[in-house]
Design a protein around this motif. Structure first.
Motif, short mmCIF file in Angstrom:
data_model
loop_
_atom_site.label_atom_id
_atom_site.label_comp_id
_atom_site.label_asym_id
_atom_site.label_seq_id
_atom_site.Cartn_x
_atom_site.Cartn_y
_atom_site.Cartn_z
N SER A 1 0.83 -1.20 0.00
CA SER A 1 0.00 0.00 0.00
C SER A 1 0.87 1.25 0.00
N GLU B 1 2.53 1.69 -3.38
CA GLU B 1 1.55 2.18 -4.36
C GLU B 1 1.27 3.67 -4.14
N GLN B 2 1.18 4.07 -2.89
CA GLN B 2 0.91 5.48 -2.60
C GLN B 2 2.09 6.35 -3.03
N GLN C 1 -3.65 5.08 -4.41
CA GLN C 1 -4.29 5.19 -3.09
C GLN C 1 -3.96 4.00 -2.19
N GLY C 2 -3.30 2.98 -2.76
CA GLY C 2 -2.94 1.82 -1.95
C GLY C 2 -4.15 1.19 -1.30
N GLY C 3 -4.02 0.86 -0.04
CA GLY C 3 -5.11 0.18 0.67
C GLY C 3 -6.02 1.12 1.43
N ASP C 4 -6.01 2.41 1.07
CA ASP C 4 -6.91 3.36 1.74
C ASP C 4 -8.24 3.36 1.01
N SER D 1 -9.50 0.46 6.98
CA SER D 1 -8.10 0.58 7.36
C SER D 1 -8.03 1.46 8.60
N GLY E 1 -3.37 2.98 4.63
CA GLY E 1 -3.86 1.67 4.20
C GLY E 1 -3.56 0.56 5.18
N PRO F 1 -4.02 -2.22 7.25
CA PRO F 1 -5.27 -2.93 7.01
C PRO F 1 -5.85 -3.67 8.22
#
Lengths: 285, 282
Positions: free
Chosen positions: B73, B76-77, B82-85, B174, B179, B181
């Motif tokens: 995440s 990716e951000q 936005q990743g895991g957000d 999250s 993100g 998790p």
């Protein structure tokens, strides 16, 4: 405007220099029993989605006293909706319904009565929590506009039996766009609407609640009054459904155009012949 | 699922058949004075444990699989995603992120329910304090289903602690915008203790313990909220969809430019597939 409000808040704090007080007995017997879950009652002529005047079908049959300009805007909106668009229904992209649409009670409503504030919670699109201030305050000199508006209320004992039976509310200071219902029936874009409400239990049936709402709006030729009715759910521990507009939302707004998402997540037109979004900012095509 | 709810509701009505009592004074002096507007006392990005930096700095006791999710995440951000957000499209943050208290909280205490009204995306909670047991079936929600008990610690004759347990979740959720998790099985359980600081009644302490299958052990954080010294505070209205520049199409996050034109959120991001438009544009 936020900076001005911050200055205002500091000034008020300095002026009052008082912590919120907490100790006194609140006798609920002095207030009407509005506990429970209230579900909007639609008239027999209803159909479609909840409408502002619940005894009439939504759309043109509402007979809203619109000015010619707003009548034309409403008709253009209906044309757009017939073609697959959303017209002037701003909530299609999860914008807050605001007043007066929130009182259409698309989802069940809870009313929490405390001496200083009456709260109205409706979980539809937004977890709306109208705060109706009944602490005797005056209108602030400046109000940050909101979709729900700023509400001041007064409890009244109409029959002198020592118990309040009517909540009179006035609400001002809006932002928009707002419509009366999902048909797109518009309020004036100047957002100078004023709402006057009378909220009371039905004398013959305490499980019915009425809200007489009068709208004063520059999109109307005269004030428009309707009576809404809500029925109390007989379950004292009702289920409160959580409504998250963004969850499973199929509409995507890009620029001034609404598009749909297909089942496989791809962008689709909502109208015949609709042009796709402009991809000028993408280097990969 | 809705049908099961309806049946459960009907059964409950038949079983309980009780009216809505309104009699009896609600003696506010028996409850703590939590009136007013409470803002988080910490600064920086709102996060689960406000005493530690966000993201990796939270030192969450994640299982390796979920630590890897957090790392992905964050990566990716860093590229603009936005990743895991999950909240960037205005999904509710749910528990426990709600209690990060992004834009101010109000506690509305009644004998049967304490309402925690949060001004953020979609964050308000109901804490039932009427002594009810856990329902046989709970419709999952982002905020969860919360049972609370008022405690008079120290026998002062006045309640001073609200203990809460929350269950019945949906996701994705999250802990914060990095993100970090929670487990997608949504079996999280949260136990909270909320009370005023003994030395300063304008500080509210929120102790949260998270029990979640993505964690190796229960994870406790202590949050503090500070009461705004204005008895008539300004309540801002936060409407996430208003001016939200994020758009998700086909599982990909894109941005909208100031003039409303679709833009990539990441370098070299492919545009959305437009195969349903005529003539095909992509």
């Amino acid at each position: 405007m936020l900076t001005r409000i911050a200055i205002h808040a500091v000034a008020i704090a300095a002026m009052l220099c008082a912590a919120p007080s907490g100790a006194f007995a609140f006798d609920p017997a002095t207030y009407p029993n509005l506990k429970g879950q209230w579900i909007g009652v639609r008239g027999t002529a209803g159909g479609g989605q909840p409408s502002f005047d619940p005894v009439k079908r939504w759309g043109t049959t509402q007979d809203a006293p619109l000015t010619p300009e707003y009548e034309a805007m409403f008709k253009a909106n209906l044309e757009d909706q017939r073609a697959g668009g959303q017209g002037t229904n701003a909530t299609s992209t999860c914008l807050a319904p605001g007043m007066p649409m929130v009182m259409n009670a698309h989802s069940p409503m809870e009313i929490i009565v405390l001496p200083e504030t009456t709260y109205i919670r409706v979980d539809h699109i937004r977890d709306t929590r109208r705060r109706i201030y009944t602490d005797g305050r005056d209108w602030p000199s400046e109000i940050e506009p909101t979709f729900d508006g700023y509400s001041i209320g007064k409890w009244i004992d109409t029959d002198g039996d020592g118990r309040y039976d009517l909540l009179e509310v006035e609400t001002r200071a809006f932002k928009g766009p707002r419509s009366y219902d999902a048909s797109g029936l518009p309020l004036h874009r100047d957002n100078k609407s004023v709402f006057k409400e009378r909220i009371y239990l039905d004398k013959a049936n305490p499980n019915l609640l009425h809200d007489d709402i009068t709208v004063i709006d520059n999109g109307l030729t005269r004030p428009w009054t309707v009576m809404k009715t809500y029925r109390r759910n007989a379950n004292p521990r009702p289920i409160w459904v959580e409504y998250i507009c963004a969850e499973g939302q199929q509409l995507v707004r890009i620029g001034n155009e609404n598009y749909m998402l297909s089942g496989d997540g791809l962008l689709m037109p909502t109208r015949k012949g609709q042009t796709p979004p402009d991809l000028r900012y993408f280097s990969r095509k | 699922m809705r049908k099961r709810n309806a049946l459960a509701a009907m059964a409950l009505v038949a079983m309980v058949g009780m009216p809505f009592g309104n009699a009896g004074a609600f003696d506010e002096s028996k409850y703590p004075n939590w009136k007013g507007q409470w803002m988080r006392a910490d600064t920086g990005t709102p996060r689960y444990d406000p005493t530690k930096p966000s993201g990796r700095g939270q030192q969450a006791p994640l299982k390796p699989e979920f630590q890897a999710f957090l790392e992905a995440s964050l990566a990716e951000q860093r590229t603009g995603g936005q990743g895991g957000d999950p909240t960037y499209t205005c999904l509710s943050p749910g528990m426990p992120r709600i209690m990060n208290n992004y834009e101010g909280a109000e506690f509305v205490i009644t004998p049967d329910t304490t309402h925690i009204l949060m001004e953020h995306i979609h964050d308000s909670r109901r804490i039932y304090t009427d002594g009810r047991p856990w329902p046989a079936f709970i419709e999952p929600t982002f905020a969860g289903y919360s049972l609370g008990t008022w405690i008079d610690e120290g026998g002062t004759g006045r309640y001073n602690v609200l203990e809460i347990e929350s269950r019945g979740f949906k996701g994705p959720r999250s802990y914060d915008n990095t993100g970090l998790p929670l487990h997608p099985d949504n079996q999280s359980v949260f136990k909270e203790r909320i009370y005023q600081d003994k030395a300063d009644p304008n500080i509210l302490v929120v102790e949260i313990t998270t029990i979640d299958n993505a964690l190796t052990r229960p994870w406790t954080a202590t949050k503090k909220y500070r009461r705004v010294q204005n008895p008539r505070p300004v309540w801002r209205e936060s409407v996430c969809a208003e001016n939200n520049a994020h758009v998700e199409i086909g599982g990909q996050g894109y941005m909208l430019s100031a003039d409303g034109v679709l833009m990539p959120a990441k370098k070299d991001q492919a545009p959305p597939n437009l195969r349903y438009f005529t003539p095909a544009q992509n």
